[in-house]
Design an enzyme around this catalytic site. Sequence first.
Site, short mmCIF file in Angstrom:
data_model
loop_
_atom_site.label_atom_id
_atom_site.label_comp_id
_atom_site.label_asym_id
_atom_site.label_seq_id
_atom_site.Cartn_x
_atom_site.Cartn_y
_atom_site.Cartn_z
CB CYS A 89 5.17 14.89 -12.70
SG CYS A 89 6.29 15.47 -11.12
NE ARG A 238 -6.01 3.45 4.34
CZ ARG A 238 -5.19 2.87 5.22
NH1 ARG A 238 -4.07 2.22 5.15
NH2 ARG A 238 -5.67 2.74 6.38
CB SER A 266 0.31 11.86 -5.50
OG SER A 266 1.84 12.33 -5.45
CB CYS A 414 2.27 20.59 -11.18
SG CYS A 414 2.13 19.36 -9.70
#
Length: 428
Positions: A89, A238, A266, A414
Amino acid sequence: MSQPVYVVDGARTPFLKARSRPGPFAASDLATQAGRALLKRMPFAPDELDEVILGCASPSPDEVNIGRVVALRLGCGLKVPGWTVMRNCASGMQALDSALTNIRAGRSTLVLAGGTDALSRAPLLYSDKMVLWFAGFSTAKTMGAKAAAFLKLKPSEVLTPIIGIMKGLTDPMVGLMMGQTAENLAFRFGITRREMDEFAAESHRRVLAAQKTGHFDGEIAPLFDADGKVYAADDGVREDSTPESLAKLKPFFDRKYGNVTAGNSSQITDGATWLVLASEAAVAKHNLPVLGTIVDSEWAGLDPAQMGLGPVHASTPIMRRHGLGLNDLDLWEINEAFAAQVIACLRAWASDDYCRTELGLERALGLLDTAKLNVDGGAIALGHPVGASGARIVLHLLNALKRSGGKRGIASICIGGGQGGAMLVERP
Protein backbone atom coordinates in the site's frame (compact mmCIF):
# COMPACT_ATOMS: atom_id res chain seq x y z
CA MET A 1 22.13 13.85 4.10
CA SER A 2 20.52 16.89 5.73
CA GLN A 3 20.12 18.99 2.60
CA PRO A 4 16.51 20.01 1.89
CA VAL A 5 14.48 18.06 -0.65
CA TYR A 6 11.78 20.10 -2.32
CA VAL A 7 8.45 19.01 -3.77
CA VAL A 8 8.06 21.18 -6.85
CA ASP A 9 4.61 20.11 -8.01
CA GLY A 10 2.44 17.05 -8.45
CA ALA A 11 -0.47 15.64 -10.39
CA ARG A 12 -2.70 12.61 -10.26
CA THR A 13 -5.37 10.98 -12.35
CA PRO A 14 -8.96 10.79 -11.26
CA PHE A 15 -9.37 7.65 -9.17
CA LEU A 16 -11.71 5.32 -11.08
CA LYS A 17 -13.66 2.69 -9.18
CA ALA A 18 -13.33 -0.91 -10.37
CA ARG A 19 -16.71 -2.11 -11.60
CA SER A 20 -16.41 -5.90 -11.92
CA ARG A 21 -14.53 -5.70 -15.21
CA PRO A 22 -11.19 -4.39 -16.50
CA GLY A 23 -11.09 -0.61 -16.51
CA PRO A 24 -10.28 1.49 -19.57
CA PHE A 25 -6.65 2.14 -18.60
CA ALA A 26 -3.66 -0.03 -17.83
CA ALA A 27 -1.42 1.03 -14.95
CA SER A 28 1.16 2.43 -17.37
CA ASP A 29 -1.57 4.39 -19.22
CA LEU A 30 -2.60 6.03 -15.96
CA ALA A 31 0.96 6.93 -15.01
CA THR A 32 1.78 8.17 -18.50
CA GLN A 33 -1.19 10.51 -18.78
CA ALA A 34 -0.69 11.97 -15.30
CA GLY A 35 3.05 12.30 -15.93
CA ARG A 36 2.56 14.13 -19.23
CA ALA A 37 0.22 16.64 -17.62
CA LEU A 38 2.72 17.31 -14.84
CA LEU A 39 5.82 17.53 -17.03
CA LYS A 40 4.09 19.99 -19.39
CA ARG A 41 4.00 22.43 -16.48
CA MET A 42 7.73 22.12 -15.83
CA PRO A 43 10.37 24.52 -17.20
CA PHE A 44 12.76 21.62 -17.90
CA ALA A 45 12.64 18.91 -20.54
CA PRO A 46 11.76 15.31 -19.51
CA ASP A 47 15.25 14.12 -20.46
CA GLU A 48 16.74 16.50 -17.86
CA LEU A 49 15.39 14.30 -15.06
CA ASP A 50 18.01 12.24 -13.26
CA GLU A 51 15.66 9.29 -12.72
CA VAL A 52 12.06 8.15 -12.67
CA ILE A 53 10.84 6.04 -9.72
CA LEU A 54 7.39 4.48 -9.81
CA GLY A 55 5.64 2.46 -7.12
CA CYS A 56 3.33 -0.29 -8.31
CA ALA A 57 1.93 -3.25 -6.41
CA SER A 58 0.38 -5.06 -9.36
CA PRO A 59 2.14 -4.37 -12.68
CA SER A 60 0.98 -6.39 -15.66
CA PRO A 61 3.28 -9.25 -16.78
CA ASP A 62 4.39 -7.30 -19.86
CA GLU A 63 5.36 -4.24 -17.79
CA VAL A 64 7.16 -5.72 -14.80
CA ASN A 65 9.59 -2.78 -14.57
CA ILE A 66 6.76 -0.37 -15.18
CA GLY A 67 8.87 2.58 -14.03
CA ARG A 68 11.16 2.20 -17.03
CA VAL A 69 8.24 1.64 -19.40
CA VAL A 70 6.54 4.83 -18.29
CA ALA A 71 9.78 6.86 -18.32
CA LEU A 72 10.24 5.96 -21.98
CA ARG A 73 6.62 6.69 -22.81
CA LEU A 74 6.98 10.10 -21.15
CA GLY A 75 9.83 11.02 -23.48
CA CYS A 76 12.55 10.96 -20.84
CA GLY A 77 14.92 9.41 -23.37
CA LEU A 78 17.12 6.36 -23.27
CA LYS A 79 19.60 7.73 -20.74
CA VAL A 80 17.20 8.52 -17.87
CA PRO A 81 16.91 5.44 -15.62
CA GLY A 82 13.44 4.29 -14.69
CA TRP A 83 12.75 1.76 -11.97
CA THR A 84 9.96 0.27 -9.92
CA VAL A 85 9.46 -0.13 -6.18
CA MET A 86 6.91 -2.23 -4.31
CA ARG A 87 5.95 -1.86 -0.66
CA ASN A 88 2.29 -2.89 -0.96
CA CYS A 89 0.00 0.00 0.00
CA ALA A 90 2.95 2.36 0.46
CA SER A 91 4.62 1.76 -2.91
CA GLY A 92 4.03 5.36 -3.98
CA MET A 93 5.41 6.67 -0.69
CA GLN A 94 8.39 4.35 -1.04
CA ALA A 95 9.09 5.90 -4.45
CA LEU A 96 9.16 9.33 -2.82
CA ASP A 97 11.43 8.07 -0.04
CA SER A 98 13.81 6.50 -2.57
CA ALA A 99 13.97 9.82 -4.43
CA LEU A 100 14.53 11.62 -1.12
CA THR A 101 17.44 9.33 -0.27
CA ASN A 102 19.09 9.65 -3.66
CA ILE A 103 18.82 13.45 -3.68
CA ARG A 104 20.26 13.72 -0.18
CA ALA A 105 23.08 11.37 -1.13
CA GLY A 106 23.94 13.53 -4.15
CA ARG A 107 23.14 10.81 -6.70
CA SER A 108 20.21 12.77 -8.13
CA THR A 109 19.03 16.36 -8.21
CA LEU A 110 15.74 16.13 -10.11
CA VAL A 111 13.42 13.11 -9.81
CA LEU A 112 9.95 12.18 -10.97
CA ALA A 113 8.48 9.84 -8.35
CA GLY A 114 5.04 8.44 -7.65
CA GLY A 115 2.82 5.41 -7.90
CA THR A 116 0.23 3.69 -10.04
CA ASP A 117 -2.07 0.67 -10.09
CA ALA A 118 -4.97 -0.55 -12.20
CA LEU A 119 -6.54 -2.94 -9.72
CA SER A 120 -9.54 -3.53 -11.97
CA ARG A 121 -7.11 -5.39 -14.22
CA ALA A 122 -5.79 -7.72 -11.54
CA PRO A 123 -5.57 -11.12 -13.23
CA LEU A 124 -7.61 -14.26 -12.89
CA LEU A 125 -5.27 -17.18 -12.17
CA TYR A 126 -5.35 -20.90 -12.83
CA SER A 127 -5.11 -23.25 -9.88
CA ASP A 128 -2.03 -25.42 -9.45
CA LYS A 129 -4.06 -28.43 -10.63
CA MET A 130 -4.96 -26.63 -13.84
CA VAL A 131 -1.35 -25.60 -14.44
CA LEU A 132 -0.25 -29.20 -13.99
CA TRP A 133 -2.93 -30.29 -16.46
CA PHE A 134 -1.60 -27.84 -19.04
CA ALA A 135 1.91 -29.16 -18.44
CA GLY A 136 0.79 -32.76 -18.96
CA PHE A 137 -1.25 -31.90 -22.06
CA SER A 138 1.59 -29.94 -23.67
CA THR A 139 4.10 -32.75 -23.17
CA ALA A 140 1.84 -35.50 -24.51
CA LYS A 141 3.52 -36.85 -27.66
CA THR A 142 0.74 -38.67 -29.53
CA MET A 143 -2.88 -37.88 -30.34
CA GLY A 144 -3.92 -40.75 -28.10
CA ALA A 145 -1.93 -39.35 -25.20
CA LYS A 146 -3.35 -35.89 -25.77
CA ALA A 147 -6.88 -37.30 -25.88
CA ALA A 148 -6.28 -39.19 -22.63
CA ALA A 149 -4.95 -36.02 -21.02
CA PHE A 150 -7.91 -34.04 -22.30
CA LEU A 151 -10.35 -36.46 -20.69
CA LYS A 152 -8.73 -35.75 -17.32
CA LEU A 153 -9.70 -32.08 -17.57
CA LYS A 154 -12.29 -31.10 -14.97
CA PRO A 155 -14.67 -28.29 -16.01
CA SER A 156 -14.73 -27.06 -12.41
CA GLU A 157 -11.01 -26.24 -12.63
CA VAL A 158 -11.56 -24.18 -15.78
CA LEU A 159 -14.63 -22.35 -14.53
CA THR A 160 -13.38 -21.46 -11.04
CA PRO A 161 -10.23 -19.38 -11.48
CA ILE A 162 -8.42 -17.81 -8.55
CA ILE A 163 -9.19 -14.10 -8.21
CA GLY A 164 -5.76 -12.49 -8.18
CA ILE A 165 -6.68 -9.44 -6.13
CA MET A 166 -8.22 -11.58 -3.39
CA LYS A 167 -4.98 -13.54 -3.17
CA GLY A 168 -2.95 -10.33 -3.18
CA LEU A 169 -5.01 -8.88 -0.33
CA THR A 170 -4.46 -11.95 1.85
CA ASP A 171 -1.46 -11.98 4.17
CA PRO A 172 0.50 -15.21 3.65
CA MET A 173 2.01 -15.19 7.14
CA VAL A 174 -1.22 -15.00 9.13
CA GLY A 175 -3.68 -16.17 6.47
CA LEU A 176 -5.95 -13.15 6.90
CA MET A 177 -7.42 -10.81 4.32
CA MET A 178 -6.75 -7.16 5.01
CA GLY A 179 -10.39 -6.65 6.01
CA GLN A 180 -10.04 -9.39 8.60
CA THR A 181 -7.14 -7.50 10.16
CA ALA A 182 -9.48 -4.51 10.41
CA GLU A 183 -11.97 -6.73 12.22
CA ASN A 184 -9.18 -7.56 14.68
CA LEU A 185 -8.68 -3.87 15.41
CA ALA A 186 -12.39 -3.25 15.78
CA PHE A 187 -12.55 -6.00 18.41
CA ARG A 188 -9.39 -4.85 20.18
CA PHE A 189 -10.51 -1.21 20.51
CA GLY A 190 -14.26 -1.77 20.85
CA ILE A 191 -15.16 0.01 17.62
CA THR A 192 -18.83 -0.35 16.76
CA ARG A 193 -20.48 -0.78 13.37
CA ARG A 194 -22.18 2.59 13.82
CA GLU A 195 -18.83 4.31 14.37
CA MET A 196 -17.39 2.73 11.25
CA ASP A 197 -20.37 3.75 9.12
CA GLU A 198 -20.35 7.29 10.51
CA PHE A 199 -16.65 7.61 9.67
CA ALA A 200 -17.27 6.29 6.14
CA ALA A 201 -20.19 8.65 5.56
CA GLU A 202 -18.06 11.59 6.71
CA SER A 203 -15.36 10.61 4.22
CA HIS A 204 -17.90 10.81 1.40
CA ARG A 205 -19.28 14.10 2.71
CA ARG A 206 -15.83 15.67 2.84
CA VAL A 207 -14.90 14.49 -0.67
CA LEU A 208 -18.16 15.84 -2.08
CA ALA A 209 -17.55 19.18 -0.36
CA ALA A 210 -13.99 19.27 -1.69
CA GLN A 211 -15.18 18.55 -5.22
CA LYS A 212 -17.75 21.33 -5.07
CA THR A 213 -15.21 23.85 -3.79
CA GLY A 214 -12.52 22.83 -6.28
CA HIS A 215 -10.03 21.47 -3.76
CA PHE A 216 -8.96 18.68 -6.15
CA ASP A 217 -8.88 20.76 -9.32
CA GLY A 218 -5.21 21.66 -9.18
CA GLU A 219 -3.99 18.12 -8.63
CA ILE A 220 -6.21 16.08 -11.00
CA ALA A 221 -5.19 15.63 -14.63
CA PRO A 222 -8.15 14.36 -16.73
CA LEU A 223 -7.84 11.02 -18.50
CA PHE A 224 -8.74 10.37 -22.14
CA ASP A 225 -9.48 6.89 -23.43
CA ALA A 226 -8.96 5.56 -26.95
CA ASP A 227 -12.43 6.75 -28.00
CA GLY A 228 -11.87 10.27 -26.73
CA LYS A 229 -14.03 9.89 -23.62
CA VAL A 230 -12.94 12.17 -20.80
CA TYR A 231 -12.62 11.03 -17.19
CA ALA A 232 -12.31 14.25 -15.21
CA ALA A 233 -13.18 13.41 -11.61
CA ASP A 234 -12.96 10.69 -8.96
CA ASP A 235 -16.01 8.52 -9.53
CA GLY A 236 -16.29 6.39 -6.39
CA VAL A 237 -17.81 9.03 -4.12
CA ARG A 238 -21.56 8.73 -3.44
CA GLU A 239 -23.96 11.42 -2.33
CA ASP A 240 -26.27 8.82 -0.81
CA SER A 241 -23.66 7.47 1.62
CA THR A 242 -25.15 8.08 5.05
CA PRO A 243 -24.76 6.08 8.25
CA GLU A 244 -28.30 4.80 7.69
CA SER A 245 -27.69 3.65 4.11
CA LEU A 246 -24.32 2.12 4.97
CA ALA A 247 -25.90 0.22 7.87
CA LYS A 248 -27.87 -1.84 5.34
CA LEU A 249 -24.73 -3.46 3.91
CA LYS A 250 -23.72 -6.90 5.12
CA PRO A 251 -20.28 -7.65 6.62
CA PHE A 252 -17.91 -8.94 3.97
CA PHE A 253 -14.86 -10.35 5.73
CA ASP A 254 -16.52 -11.96 8.77
CA ARG A 255 -20.07 -12.58 7.64
CA LYS A 256 -21.25 -13.97 10.99
CA TYR A 257 -19.72 -11.73 13.62
CA GLY A 258 -18.03 -8.90 11.70
CA ASN A 259 -18.78 -5.24 11.07
CA VAL A 260 -16.38 -4.36 8.26
CA THR A 261 -18.34 -3.93 5.02
CA ALA A 262 -17.62 -2.79 1.49
CA GLY A 263 -19.13 0.55 2.51
CA ASN A 264 -16.76 1.27 5.40
CA SER A 265 -13.68 0.00 3.54
CA SER A 266 -11.58 1.62 0.83
CA GLN A 267 -12.65 0.95 -2.73
CA ILE A 268 -10.78 -1.14 -5.29
CA THR A 269 -9.64 1.53 -7.70
CA ASP A 270 -7.42 2.49 -10.65
CA GLY A 271 -5.24 5.59 -10.45
CA ALA A 272 -1.78 7.18 -10.56
CA THR A 273 0.03 10.01 -8.77
CA TRP A 274 3.34 11.78 -9.53
CA LEU A 275 5.46 14.35 -7.71
CA VAL A 276 8.58 16.18 -8.92
CA LEU A 277 11.28 16.25 -6.24
CA ALA A 278 14.33 18.49 -6.51
CA SER A 279 17.48 19.50 -4.69
CA GLU A 280 18.22 23.09 -3.78
CA ALA A 281 20.61 23.29 -6.73
CA ALA A 282 17.96 22.02 -9.17
CA VAL A 283 15.41 24.51 -7.85
CA ALA A 284 17.87 27.36 -8.44
CA LYS A 285 19.04 26.05 -11.84
CA HIS A 286 15.55 25.71 -13.32
CA ASN A 287 13.89 28.47 -11.29
CA LEU A 288 11.38 25.95 -9.99
CA PRO A 289 8.38 26.72 -7.80
CA VAL A 290 8.30 25.05 -4.40
CA LEU A 291 5.17 23.40 -3.02
CA GLY A 292 6.94 22.22 0.12
CA THR A 293 9.72 20.07 1.55
CA ILE A 294 9.81 16.48 2.73
CA VAL A 295 11.48 16.89 6.11
CA ASP A 296 11.54 13.34 7.46
CA SER A 297 10.26 9.83 6.83
CA GLU A 298 9.89 6.63 8.81
CA TRP A 299 9.08 2.97 8.22
CA ALA A 300 7.88 0.63 10.95
CA GLY A 301 7.01 -3.03 11.36
CA LEU A 302 4.34 -4.66 13.52
CA ASP A 303 2.17 -7.76 13.75
CA PRO A 304 0.65 -8.46 10.28
CA ALA A 305 -2.64 -9.34 11.98
CA GLN A 306 -2.71 -5.75 13.35
CA MET A 307 -1.34 -4.08 10.24
CA GLY A 308 -3.81 -1.18 10.30
CA LEU A 309 -1.95 0.36 13.25
CA GLY A 310 1.08 0.98 11.03
CA PRO A 311 0.52 4.79 10.94
CA VAL A 312 0.85 4.92 14.74
CA HIS A 313 4.18 3.09 14.69
CA ALA A 314 5.61 5.09 11.78
CA SER A 315 4.38 8.57 12.73
CA THR A 316 5.26 8.45 16.43
CA PRO A 317 9.06 8.27 15.96
CA ILE A 318 8.89 11.28 13.61
CA MET A 319 6.97 13.29 16.18
CA ARG A 320 9.44 12.34 18.90
CA ARG A 321 12.45 13.29 16.75
CA HIS A 322 10.99 16.73 16.07
CA GLY A 323 9.44 17.36 19.48
CA LEU A 324 5.89 17.41 18.14
CA GLY A 325 2.58 16.40 19.65
CA LEU A 326 -0.35 15.09 17.67
CA ASN A 327 -2.03 18.49 17.44
CA ASP A 328 1.17 20.44 16.82
CA LEU A 329 0.73 19.38 13.20
CA ASP A 330 -1.57 21.62 11.19
CA LEU A 331 -2.97 18.74 9.12
CA TRP A 332 -2.85 14.96 8.94
CA GLU A 333 -3.48 12.49 6.14
CA ILE A 334 -3.95 8.88 7.23
CA ASN A 335 -4.89 6.61 4.37
CA GLU A 336 -8.37 5.20 4.92
CA ALA A 337 -7.83 1.52 4.20
CA PHE A 338 -10.75 0.83 6.55
CA ALA A 339 -12.79 3.04 8.83
CA ALA A 340 -12.02 0.69 11.72
CA GLN A 341 -8.31 0.97 11.01
CA VAL A 342 -8.16 4.78 11.18
CA ILE A 343 -10.35 4.88 14.29
CA ALA A 344 -8.07 2.27 15.88
CA CYS A 345 -5.03 4.46 15.22
CA LEU A 346 -6.69 7.36 17.01
CA ARG A 347 -7.59 5.15 19.96
CA ALA A 348 -4.11 3.66 20.16
CA TRP A 349 -2.58 7.14 20.51
CA ALA A 350 -5.15 7.95 23.19
CA SER A 351 -4.42 4.77 25.16
CA ASP A 352 -1.91 4.85 28.03
CA ASP A 353 -1.61 1.08 27.85
CA TYR A 354 -0.96 0.93 24.11
CA CYS A 355 1.54 3.77 24.15
CA ARG A 356 3.45 2.18 27.03
CA THR A 357 3.47 -1.43 25.89
CA GLU A 358 3.69 -1.00 22.11
CA LEU A 359 5.47 2.33 21.64
CA GLY A 360 7.65 2.54 24.75
CA LEU A 361 6.20 5.87 25.85
CA GLU A 362 5.44 7.01 29.37
CA ARG A 363 1.82 7.85 28.63
CA ALA A 364 -0.73 8.33 25.86
CA LEU A 365 -0.05 10.93 23.19
CA GLY A 366 -3.64 12.11 23.46
CA LEU A 367 -6.57 12.74 21.14
CA LEU A 368 -5.95 13.87 17.59
CA ASP A 369 -8.31 16.67 16.57
CA THR A 370 -10.29 15.03 13.75
CA ALA A 371 -10.88 18.45 12.16
CA LYS A 372 -7.20 18.22 11.13
CA LEU A 373 -7.50 14.70 9.74
CA ASN A 374 -8.26 13.94 6.09
CA VAL A 375 -9.93 17.31 5.69
CA ASP A 376 -11.05 16.52 2.14
CA GLY A 377 -12.00 12.90 2.77
CA GLY A 378 -10.00 9.81 1.98
CA ALA A 379 -9.78 6.41 0.39
CA ILE A 380 -13.18 5.18 1.59
CA ALA A 381 -14.76 7.71 -0.78
CA LEU A 382 -11.90 8.26 -3.25
CA GLY A 383 -10.60 4.70 -3.54
CA HIS A 384 -7.24 3.07 -2.88
CA PRO A 385 -5.19 2.22 -5.98
CA VAL A 386 -2.57 0.50 -3.86
CA GLY A 387 0.56 1.69 -5.65
CA ALA A 388 -0.61 5.30 -5.88
CA SER A 389 -2.17 6.05 -2.49
CA GLY A 390 1.03 6.74 -0.57
CA ALA A 391 2.01 9.42 -3.08
CA ARG A 392 -1.52 10.84 -3.26
CA ILE A 393 -1.75 11.56 0.45
CA VAL A 394 1.60 13.39 0.42
CA LEU A 395 0.57 15.49 -2.58
CA HIS A 396 -2.84 16.32 -1.17
CA LEU A 397 -1.43 17.13 2.25
CA LEU A 398 0.87 19.73 0.70
CA ASN A 399 -1.95 21.19 -1.37
CA ALA A 400 -4.23 21.34 1.67
CA LEU A 401 -1.53 23.07 3.71
CA LYS A 402 -1.03 25.59 0.92
CA ARG A 403 -4.76 26.30 0.71
CA SER A 404 -5.24 26.61 4.48
CA GLY A 405 -2.04 28.49 5.23
CA GLY A 406 -0.74 25.65 7.40
CA LYS A 407 2.94 24.89 7.84
CA ARG A 408 3.45 21.24 8.83
CA GLY A 409 1.69 17.95 8.36
CA ILE A 410 2.20 14.21 8.43
CA ALA A 411 1.00 11.75 5.80
CA SER A 412 0.87 8.15 6.97
CA ILE A 413 -0.31 4.81 5.66
CA CYS A 414 -0.79 1.24 6.84
CA ILE A 415 0.86 -1.47 4.77
CA GLY A 416 -0.19 -5.05 4.17
CA GLY A 417 2.26 -7.43 5.80
CA GLY A 418 2.39 -5.48 9.04
CA GLN A 419 4.17 -2.20 8.30
CA GLY A 420 3.56 1.51 8.42
CA GLY A 421 5.00 4.48 6.57
CA ALA A 422 4.95 8.20 7.36
CA MET A 423 6.34 11.46 6.00
CA LEU A 424 6.64 14.86 7.67
CA VAL A 425 6.23 17.72 5.20
CA GLU A 426 6.51 21.47 5.55
CA ARG A 427 5.37 24.43 3.51
CA PRO A 428 7.83 27.26 2.84
